[in-house]
Design a protein around this motif. Structure first.
Motif, PDB file in Angstrom:
ATOM      1  N   ALA A  27     -86.029  21.652  20.788  1.00 33.56           N
ATOM      2  CA  ALA A  27     -87.363  22.246  20.943  1.00 33.56           C
ATOM      3  C   ALA A  27     -87.470  23.555  20.181  1.00 33.56           C
ATOM      4  O   ALA A  27     -88.542  23.901  19.664  1.00 33.56           O
ATOM      5  N   ALA A  28     -86.369  24.294  20.079  1.00 32.39           N
ATOM      6  CA  ALA A  28     -86.376  25.568  19.360  1.00 32.39           C
ATOM      7  C   ALA A  28     -86.512  25.375  17.846  1.00 32.39           C
ATOM      8  O   ALA A  28     -86.825  26.323  17.132  1.00 32.39           O
ATOM      9  N   LEU A  29     -86.283  24.160  17.366  1.00 36.01           N
ATOM     10  CA  LEU A  29     -86.392  23.849  15.940  1.00 36.01           C
ATOM     11  C   LEU A  29     -87.626  23.009  15.609  1.00 36.01           C
ATOM     12  O   LEU A  29     -88.102  23.026  14.471  1.00 36.01           O
ATOM     13  N   ASN A  30     -88.114  22.295  16.591  1.00 41.79           N
ATOM     14  CA  ASN A  30     -89.165  21.301  16.376  1.00 41.79           C
ATOM     15  C   ASN A  30     -90.458  21.933  15.870  1.00 41.79           C
ATOM     16  O   ASN A  30     -90.885  22.978  16.352  1.00 41.79           O
ATOM     17  N   TYR A  31     -91.076  21.267  14.920  1.00 43.48           N
ATOM     18  CA  TYR A  31     -92.352  21.700  14.326  1.00 43.48           C
ATOM     19  C   TYR A  31     -92.266  23.098  13.727  1.00 43.48           C
ATOM     20  O   TYR A  31     -93.252  23.841  13.755  1.00 43.48           O
ATOM     21  N   ARG A  32     -91.120  23.446  13.181  1.00 36.05           N
ATOM     22  CA  ARG A  32     -90.946  24.750  12.549  1.00 36.05           C
ATOM     23  C   ARG A  32     -90.771  24.555  11.043  1.00 36.05           C
ATOM     24  O   ARG A  32     -90.180  23.568  10.594  1.00 36.05           O
ATOM     25  N   ASN A  33     -91.258  25.539  10.296  1.00 34.01           N
ATOM     26  CA  ASN A  33     -90.899  25.630   8.888  1.00 34.01           C
ATOM     27  C   ASN A  33     -89.653  26.500   8.854  1.00 34.01           C
ATOM     28  O   ASN A  33     -89.733  27.714   9.068  1.00 34.01           O
ATOM     29  N   LEU A  34     -88.515  25.906   8.615  1.00 32.89           N
ATOM     30  CA  LEU A  34     -87.255  26.641   8.689  1.00 32.89           C
ATOM     31  C   LEU A  34     -87.163  27.729   7.625  1.00 32.89           C
ATOM     32  O   LEU A  34     -86.410  28.691   7.793  1.00 32.89           O
ATOM     33  N   ASP A  35     -87.949  27.609   6.558  1.00 32.37           N
ATOM     34  CA  ASP A  35     -87.985  28.660   5.542  1.00 32.37           C
ATOM     35  C   ASP A  35     -88.527  29.969   6.114  1.00 32.37           C
ATOM     36  O   ASP A  35     -88.251  31.041   5.578  1.00 32.37           O
ATOM     37  N   ASP A  36     -89.304  29.891   7.187  1.00 31.78           N
ATOM     38  CA  ASP A  36     -89.902  31.074   7.815  1.00 31.78           C
ATOM     39  C   ASP A  36     -89.074  31.630   8.968  1.00 31.78           C
ATOM     40  O   ASP A  36     -89.445  32.650   9.547  1.00 31.78           O
ATOM     41  N   GLU A  37     -87.988  30.965   9.332  1.00 29.75           N
ATOM     42  CA  GLU A  37     -87.185  31.380  10.477  1.00 29.75           C
ATOM     43  C   GLU A  37     -86.103  32.374  10.042  1.00 29.75           C
ATOM     44  O   GLU A  37     -85.272  32.050   9.186  1.00 29.75           O
ATOM     45  N   PRO A  38     -86.100  33.578  10.620  1.00 28.56           N
ATOM     46  CA  PRO A  38     -85.091  34.585  10.236  1.00 28.56           C
ATOM     47  C   PRO A  38     -83.646  34.088  10.354  1.00 28.56           C
ATOM     48  O   PRO A  38     -82.796  34.467   9.546  1.00 28.56           O
ATOM     49  N   ALA A  39     -83.362  33.236  11.321  1.00 26.61           N
ATOM     50  CA  ALA A  39     -81.992  32.736  11.519  1.00 26.61           C
ATOM     51  C   ALA A  39     -81.502  31.916  10.324  1.00 26.61           C
ATOM     52  O   ALA A  39     -80.292  31.747  10.152  1.00 26.61           O
ATOM     53  N   PHE A  40     -82.425  31.428   9.500  1.00 25.53           N
ATOM     54  CA  PHE A  40     -82.050  30.575   8.372  1.00 25.53           C
ATOM     55  C   PHE A  40     -82.337  31.228   7.019  1.00 25.53           C
ATOM     56  O   PHE A  40     -82.306  30.554   5.984  1.00 25.53           O
TER      57      PHE A  40
END
Length: 132
Positions: free
Chosen positions: A64-77
């Motif tokens: 759920a913490a990853l779902n429907y996310r643009n991972l390019d926008d996530e600071p962790a990545f």
């Protein structure tokens, strides 16, 4: 060795850096089918590997913490190519945190290994395995 596998899925958007990725350098979506396989040498006193209900819930929380996310926008990545292999380790690491915190029940203390497999299609998948 005994094992129990629970399954869920998540959807993300991301892009990659590097010529090896060809058109995947552009923003694109991916839907991953996820299998988390818990292992132990002997069954616990209740005769199980792990509480399937708790394992399913914890996997769902991690995804759920990853779902429907643009991972390019996530600071962790930031600065990371979020390949299928890399994401399998991320999911595994987050499940291990929950195992160690006791969130899969007392019986989970006897788990000896975890394998997380992300299926990116019906013909390609990647796994990450760790000992507990």
């Amino acid at each position: 060795m005994f094992s129990v596998t629970v399954r869920d899925h998540f959807m993300i958007a991301h892009s990659f850096r590097g010529e090896v990725f060809g058109p995947a350098q552009r923003l694109h979506g991916a839907t991953f089918l996820v299998d988390a396989t818990f292992r132990r040498a002997e069954l616990d006193p209740d005769g199980i590997v792990v509480d399937i209900g708790l394992a399913t819930q914890r996997l769902g929380e991690v995804l759920a913490a990853l779902n429907y996310r643009n991972l390019d926008d996530e600071p962790a990545f930031a600065g990371v190519n979020t390949s299928t292999e890399y994401l399998a380790k991320v999911v595994s690491d987050r499940l291990v945190e929950r195992i160690r915190a006791g969130e899969l029940g007392a019986g989970a203390a006897g788990l000896t290994g975890l394998t997380v497999t992300l299926h990116e299609s019906h013909i390609a998948w990647a796994s990450y395995e760790c000992e507990l």
